[in-house]
Design a protein around this motif. Structure first.
Motif, mmCIF file in Angstrom:
data_model
loop_
_atom_site.group_PDB
_atom_site.id
_atom_site.type_symbol
_atom_site.label_atom_id
_atom_site.label_comp_id
_atom_site.label_asym_id
_atom_site.label_seq_id
_atom_site.Cartn_x
_atom_site.Cartn_y
_atom_site.Cartn_z
ATOM 1 N N LEU A 287 5.035 -2.164 -1.302
ATOM 2 C CA LEU A 287 4.253 -1.889 -2.503
ATOM 3 C C LEU A 287 4.239 -3.087 -3.446
ATOM 4 C CD1 LEU A 287 5.381 1.795 -3.194
ATOM 5 C CD2 LEU A 287 3.195 1.039 -2.242
ATOM 6 N N ASP A 288 5.372 -3.772 -3.577
ATOM 7 C CA ASP A 288 5.430 -4.973 -4.416
ATOM 8 C C ASP A 288 4.507 -6.059 -3.869
ATOM 9 O OD1 ASP A 288 7.237 -3.786 -6.089
ATOM 10 O OD2 ASP A 288 9.005 -4.785 -5.247
ATOM 11 N N GLN A 289 4.508 -6.228 -2.563
ATOM 12 C CA GLN A 289 3.654 -7.239 -1.939
ATOM 13 C C GLN A 289 2.178 -6.870 -2.084
ATOM 14 O OE1 GLN A 289 4.324 -10.001 0.666
ATOM 15 N NE2 GLN A 289 6.199 -10.289 -0.478
ATOM 16 N N LEU A 290 1.860 -5.609 -1.931
ATOM 17 C CA LEU A 290 0.460 -5.177 -2.031
ATOM 18 C C LEU A 290 -0.104 -5.407 -3.425
ATOM 19 C CD1 LEU A 290 0.594 -1.866 0.035
ATOM 20 C CD2 LEU A 290 -0.695 -3.926 0.636
ATOM 21 N N ASP A 291 0.753 -5.378 -4.433
ATOM 22 C CA ASP A 291 0.298 -5.642 -5.800
ATOM 23 C C ASP A 291 -0.305 -7.038 -5.941
ATOM 24 O OD1 ASP A 291 0.854 -3.219 -6.930
ATOM 25 O OD2 ASP A 291 2.822 -3.786 -7.697
ATOM 26 N N LYS A 292 0.010 -7.936 -4.996
ATOM 27 C CA LYS A 292 -0.404 -9.330 -5.106
ATOM 28 C C LYS A 292 -1.660 -9.654 -4.306
ATOM 29 C CE LYS A 292 4.496 -10.427 -5.601
ATOM 30 N NZ LYS A 292 5.687 -11.056 -4.981
ATOM 31 N N VAL A 293 -2.254 -8.634 -3.649
ATOM 32 C CA VAL A 293 -3.452 -8.895 -2.850
ATOM 33 C C VAL A 293 -4.584 -7.974 -3.293
ATOM 34 C CG1 VAL A 293 -2.063 -9.645 -0.887
ATOM 35 C CG2 VAL A 293 -2.848 -7.266 -1.001
ATOM 36 N N LYS A 294 -5.800 -8.353 -2.938
ATOM 37 C CA LYS A 294 -6.984 -7.619 -3.385
ATOM 38 C C LYS A 294 -7.399 -6.507 -2.430
ATOM 39 C CE LYS A 294 -11.896 -8.299 -4.452
ATOM 40 N NZ LYS A 294 -13.010 -9.298 -4.528
ATOM 41 N N ASN A 295 -7.558 -6.835 -1.152
ATOM 42 C CA ASN A 295 -8.109 -5.885 -0.181
ATOM 43 C C ASN A 295 -7.004 -5.029 0.423
ATOM 44 O OD1 ASN A 295 -10.717 -7.024 -0.511
ATOM 45 N ND2 ASN A 295 -10.192 -8.653 0.939
ATOM 46 N N LYS A 296 -6.754 -3.881 -0.178
ATOM 47 C CA LYS A 296 -5.639 -3.034 0.271
ATOM 48 C C LYS A 296 -6.039 -1.571 0.179
ATOM 49 C CE LYS A 296 -3.966 -3.487 -4.403
ATOM 50 N NZ LYS A 296 -3.089 -4.251 -5.285
ATOM 51 N N LEU A 297 -5.454 -0.793 1.055
ATOM 52 C CA LEU A 297 -5.665 0.651 1.074
ATOM 53 C C LEU A 297 -4.335 1.292 1.422
ATOM 54 C CD1 LEU A 297 -7.805 2.941 0.909
ATOM 55 C CD2 LEU A 297 -8.097 2.693 3.391
ATOM 56 N N ILE A 298 -3.831 2.152 0.532
ATOM 57 C CA ILE A 298 -2.552 2.821 0.746
ATOM 58 C C ILE A 298 -2.827 4.278 1.086
ATOM 59 C CG2 ILE A 298 -0.317 3.403 -0.257
ATOM 60 C CD1 ILE A 298 -0.712 1.041 -2.193
ATOM 61 N N LEU A 299 -2.316 4.720 2.220
ATOM 62 C CA LEU A 299 -2.585 6.064 2.722
ATOM 63 C C LEU A 299 -1.293 6.797 3.037
ATOM 64 C CD1 LEU A 299 -5.306 4.984 5.290
ATOM 65 C CD2 LEU A 299 -5.751 6.078 3.088
ATOM 66 N N LYS A 300 -1.390 8.114 3.054
ATOM 67 C CA LYS A 300 -0.275 8.948 3.496
ATOM 68 C C LYS A 300 -0.554 9.471 4.904
ATOM 69 C CE LYS A 300 2.020 10.841 -0.600
ATOM 70 N NZ LYS A 300 2.405 12.112 -1.273
ATOM 71 N N TYR A 301 0.467 9.405 5.736
ATOM 72 C CA TYR A 301 0.402 9.967 7.085
ATOM 73 C C TYR A 301 -0.038 11.421 7.038
ATOM 74 C CZ TYR A 301 2.575 12.164 11.251
ATOM 75 O OH TYR A 301 2.835 12.909 12.375
ATOM 76 N N GLU A 302 0.475 12.149 6.062
ATOM 77 C CA GLU A 302 0.184 13.581 5.965
ATOM 78 C C GLU A 302 -1.296 13.839 5.688
ATOM 79 O OE1 GLU A 302 4.348 12.742 5.552
ATOM 80 O OE2 GLU A 302 2.681 11.989 4.343
ATOM 81 N N ASP A 303 -1.931 12.967 4.909
ATOM 82 C CA ASP A 303 -3.358 13.128 4.620
ATOM 83 C C ASP A 303 -4.202 12.809 5.853
ATOM 84 O OD1 ASP A 303 -2.786 13.811 1.998
ATOM 85 O OD2 ASP A 303 -2.979 11.755 1.271
ATOM 86 N N ILE A 304 -3.817 11.758 6.580
ATOM 87 C CA ILE A 304 -4.573 11.389 7.778
ATOM 88 C C ILE A 304 -4.491 12.491 8.824
ATOM 89 C CG2 ILE A 304 -4.611 9.807 9.758
ATOM 90 C CD1 ILE A 304 -3.933 7.559 7.885
ATOM 91 N N THR A 305 -3.314 13.067 9.009
ATOM 92 C CA THR A 305 -3.165 14.103 10.034
ATOM 93 C C THR A 305 -3.769 15.437 9.597
ATOM 94 O OG1 THR A 305 -0.924 14.569 9.196
ATOM 95 C CG2 THR A 305 -1.119 13.059 11.076
ATOM 96 N N ALA A 306 -3.914 15.645 8.298
ATOM 97 C CA ALA A 306 -4.517 16.893 7.818
ATOM 98 C C ALA A 306 -6.034 16.846 7.916
ATOM 99 C CB ALA A 306 -4.098 17.160 6.371
ATOM 100 N N GLN A 307 -6.618 15.679 7.661
ATOM 101 C CA GLN A 307 -8.074 15.519 7.693
ATOM 102 C C GLN A 307 -8.427 14.210 8.403
ATOM 103 O OE1 GLN A 307 -8.753 15.746 3.362
ATOM 104 N NE2 GLN A 307 -9.875 17.654 3.738
#
Length: 267
Positions: free
Chosen positions: A177-197
């Motif tokens: 999460l700290d590293q992602l704060d330093k880049v532009k093109n990012k998408l943070i997802l939850k495994y639970e959301d992907i498997t639900a839908q």
């Protein structure tokens, strides 16, 4: 090390040396890096995205397709790289050679003529900023899964205690999460959301990557770590293997991010 393993390792090194010296450094229009903790569904997510006809992929995790990246098991950190992050975060004087890395990966891509390359190596969560600087048009997809389920998986597959596994989950996600704060093109997802839908979530990923989602093979069965199934949530099975004492240990070590992501020990 037996003779067969030694020969395999020697052949691999010869190939990597040749690619580092004479290989072509490809210039795809886009690089996709899938990051996340062990046992978080990153292999499944990588394989689904790699099924797109515009996406080229490596035969295994990128860290095994180069000699430029430290492999956790080689330094006694099997599934626990985040317990010694200084070994994996690139720093001046201790950085991978990006050009050699590109040539080695390019030489092993399924089809280097394709416009999009995808790579997944778990310790790359510590290299996000570095990768973003050295790989043009890099996109990062980060996957987070219930820390109780992940800790059980690391414990079962690597023999690490649930306390150590929980430390790995929390520390690796914090670094990511700290590293992602330093880049532009990012998408943070939850495994639970992907498997639900899965259909809706994969379409969202395709939109983020600017790819045609209708060409994905997301509805097929996938084999990950020896288990073949459609995309579905496997948390209940992992949680059922944890004792109440295990759950207490895990919460004690990882309560900060367990609470942040609203994860519980119940299925």
């Amino acid at each position: 090390m037996n003779l067969r393993k030694w020969l395999r390792k020697k052949r691999r090194q010869i190939k990597l040396n040749r690619l580092a010296r004479k290989g072509k450094a490809c210039n795809p229009k886009k690089w996709i890096f899938v990051v996340g903790c062990y046992n978080s569904g990153t292999t499944l997510l990588h394989d689904v995205i790699a099924s797109h006809p515009s996406v080229a992929s490596l035969p295994r995790e990128g860290q095994y397709c180069t000699d430029q990246l430290t492999i956790p098991s080689d330094v006694g950190l099997t599934r626990t790289w985040a317990l010694a992050p200084e070994r994996f975060v690139p720093r001046p004087g201790n950085e991978p050679d990006a050009e050699k890395l590109k040539r080695q990966w390019c030489g092993m891509m399924s089809d280097p003529r394709l416009p999009v390359f995808i790579e997944k190596s778990i310790p790359n969560a510590a290299r996000i900023e570095w990768l973003n600087r050295h790989f043009d048009n890099a996109y990062f997809i980060a996957l987070v899964r219930n820390g109780y389920a992940v800790s059980e998986g690391i414990n079962r597959k690597a023999g690490q205690s649930v306390e150590i596994a929980a430390k790995q989950w929390q520390q690796s996600n914090r670094i990511m999460l700290d590293q992602l704060d330093k880049v532009k093109n990012k998408l943070i997802l939850k495994y639970e959301d992907i498997t639900a839908q899965p259909a809706e979530q994969m379409q969202g990923i395709m939109d983020f990557l600017e790819l045609d989602g209708s060409q994905l093979l997301a509805d097929r069965k996938w084999t990950v770590h020896g288990v073949t199934s459609n995309i579905r949530n496997m948390n209940a099975r992992s949680l059922s293997r944890l004792s109440e004492e295990d759950k207490e240990y895990i919460y004690r070590e990882a309560h900060e991010l367990l609470d942040y992501f609203d994860y519980s020990a119940e299925a």
